[in-house]
Design an enzyme around this catalytic site. Structure first.
Site, mmCIF file in Angstrom:
data_model
loop_
_atom_site.group_PDB
_atom_site.id
_atom_site.type_symbol
_atom_site.label_atom_id
_atom_site.label_comp_id
_atom_site.label_asym_id
_atom_site.label_seq_id
_atom_site.Cartn_x
_atom_site.Cartn_y
_atom_site.Cartn_z
ATOM 1 N N LYS A 131 -2.044 9.229 6.148
ATOM 2 C CA LYS A 131 -2.277 8.169 6.720
ATOM 3 C C LYS A 131 -2.907 8.325 8.139
ATOM 4 C CE LYS A 131 -0.384 3.640 7.803
ATOM 5 N NZ LYS A 131 -0.444 2.260 7.097
ATOM 6 N N GLY A 173 -4.780 3.448 3.914
ATOM 7 C CA GLY A 173 -5.302 2.760 5.091
ATOM 8 C C GLY A 173 -4.499 2.203 5.885
ATOM 9 N N ASN A 178 0.349 -6.530 -6.767
ATOM 10 C CA ASN A 178 1.632 -6.219 -6.585
ATOM 11 C C ASN A 178 2.522 -7.127 -6.553
ATOM 12 O OD1 ASN A 178 3.571 -3.794 -6.300
ATOM 13 N ND2 ASN A 178 3.296 -4.098 -4.219
ATOM 14 N N LYS A 196 0.922 -1.200 0.083
ATOM 15 C CA LYS A 196 0.044 0.096 -0.020
ATOM 16 C C LYS A 196 0.975 1.370 -0.269
ATOM 17 C CE LYS A 196 -2.414 -0.959 3.616
ATOM 18 N NZ LYS A 196 -1.398 -2.374 4.117
ATOM 19 N N GLY A 252 -3.444 -1.927 7.018
ATOM 20 C CA GLY A 252 -3.799 -3.321 7.154
ATOM 21 C C GLY A 252 -4.835 -3.450 5.965
HETATM 22 N N1 LIG Z 1 6.470 -3.949 -6.462
HETATM 23 C C1 LIG Z 1 7.289 -4.196 -5.470
HETATM 24 N N2 LIG Z 1 8.413 -4.509 -5.689
HETATM 25 C C2 LIG Z 1 9.497 -4.638 -4.565
HETATM 26 N N3 LIG Z 1 9.188 -4.336 -3.553
HETATM 27 C C3 LIG Z 1 7.917 -3.940 -3.031
HETATM 28 C C4 LIG Z 1 7.051 -3.787 -3.876
HETATM 29 N N4 LIG Z 1 5.958 -3.229 -3.322
HETATM 30 C C5 LIG Z 1 6.055 -3.201 -2.242
HETATM 31 N N5 LIG Z 1 7.698 -3.643 -1.893
HETATM 32 C C6 LIG Z 1 8.178 -3.772 -0.660
HETATM 33 O O1 LIG Z 1 7.352 -4.362 0.184
HETATM 34 C C7 LIG Z 1 7.461 -4.192 1.715
HETATM 35 C C8 LIG Z 1 6.016 -3.783 1.842
HETATM 36 O O2 LIG Z 1 5.449 -2.659 1.325
HETATM 37 P P1 LIG Z 1 4.511 -1.651 1.693
HETATM 38 O O3 LIG Z 1 4.304 -0.768 0.694
HETATM 39 O O4 LIG Z 1 5.285 -1.042 3.118
HETATM 40 O O5 LIG Z 1 3.284 -2.464 2.303
HETATM 41 P P2 LIG Z 1 2.148 -2.049 3.075
HETATM 42 O O6 LIG Z 1 1.973 -0.650 3.026
HETATM 43 O O7 LIG Z 1 1.026 -2.578 2.585
HETATM 44 O O8 LIG Z 1 2.266 -2.338 4.551
HETATM 45 C C9 LIG Z 1 8.344 -2.755 1.452
HETATM 46 O O9 LIG Z 1 9.436 -3.418 1.862
HETATM 47 C C10 LIG Z 1 8.132 -2.432 0.330
HETATM 48 O O10 LIG Z 1 9.487 -1.617 -0.178
HETATM 49 MG MG LIG Z 2 2.173 0.859 4.769
#
Ligand SMILES: Nc1ncnc2c1ncn2[C@@H]1O[C@H](COP(=O)(O)OP(=O)(O)O)[C@@H](O)[C@H]1O
Ligand SMILES: [Mg+2]
Length: 230
Positions: free
Chosen positions: A37, A117, A176, A15, A119
């Site tokens: 957020k 959001g 993703n 996200k 989670g």
């Molecule tokens: N397309 C992607 N390619 C590589 N790493 C990704 C990708 N999307 C997210 N990540 C990595 O995955 C992890 C979780 O992503 P994040 O955006 O923080 O998730 P959320 O906000 O849903 O908890 C982070 O370390 C982020 O850099």
């Molecule tokens: Mg996040």
């Protein structure tokens, strides 16, 4: 009030990554983007300026200097759902109307808001309210970030139907972290989700390594998600 609400089927699904990418792309097209957020939790504060690391990432992508408590009115220092985190720390649970008020104020200062959001969609914010209730109050269309892993069809449809049940428009579904080599099943996931939900924009974003190909992800987001020519 213009903006988008980025939710997902799980935590760690991407996200923040997607929200930041959308923010950067919109900014490249000259749009003044604000970020939010509203609810965040973590076992520790990120810095003296930003309680939540996500908020720091979002603010950096948007290059804004809005106060932390405007972008993130509710932070709890226990990494769990806000309702549980609030209860465990003996603090009041978040007040959704107060968060909406902050969002309205922020939206007056920017052309467009990207809101992340916390989670998944059924995360309890208070005794009786979930994130879904907050998205409904805000009124922005939702983006569902999901994964290409086994189990994703169920998780995505659960999230989609939860939105539908509250008449929240699902603007797009983003699959993703798509691996470089995919199975025959994974190859059909996008079109299947589009068929089953009727959502036109189902976009696959590759898993990138060490920030490589970030530009190509931005191009995909610009063209396929935001309908901006590139
Ligand atoms: N397309 C992607 N390619 C590589 N790493 C990704 C990708 N999307 C997210 N990540 C990595 O995955 C992890 C979780 O992503 P994040 O955006 O923080 O998730 P959320 O906000 O849903 O908890 C982070 O370390 C982020 O850099
Ligand atoms: Mg996040």
């Amino acid at each position: 009030m213009k903006g988008i609400f980025v939710t997902g089927t799980d935590t760690n699904i991407g996200k923040t990554f997607i929200s930041c990418t959308i923010t950067r792309v919109l900014k490249e097209y000259g749009i003044d983007v604000g970020v939010m957020k509203p609810f965040a939790t973590s076992h520790r504060r990120f810095s003296s300026t930003f309680s939540s690391e996500d908020v720091w990432r979002l603010a950096r992508a948007a290059n804004v200097a809005d106060p932390d408590d405007l972008m993130n009115p509710f932070f709890y220092q226990i990494g769990t759902a806000p309702f549980l985190a609030a209860t465990m720390s003996g603090r009041p649970t978040p007040n959704l109307s107060f968060a909406v008020k902050k969002l309205r104020r922020l939206s007056k200062q920017h052309e467009f808001l990207v809101v992340e959001g916390i989670g998944g969609i059924m995360v309890p914010i208070s005794r009786r309210e979930t994130l879904l209730d907050f998205i409904k109050m805000v009124g922005f269309p939702a983006i569902i970030v999901t994964s290409p892993k086994l189990g994703t069809i169920n998780h995505t449809l659960l999230t989609f139907h939860a939105c539908l049940s509250r008449k929240i428009r699902v603007y797009a579904i983003i699959i993703n972290k798509k691996p470089e080599t995919t199975s025959k099943v994974q190859d059909r996931l996008g079109s299947l989700l589009s068929t089953l939900t009727g959502v036109k924009r189902v976009i696959e974003i590759p898993r990138i390594r060490n920030g490589h190909n970030l530009k190509s992800v931005e191009k995909l987001i610009a063209r396929d998600l935001l309908d901006l020519e590139q």
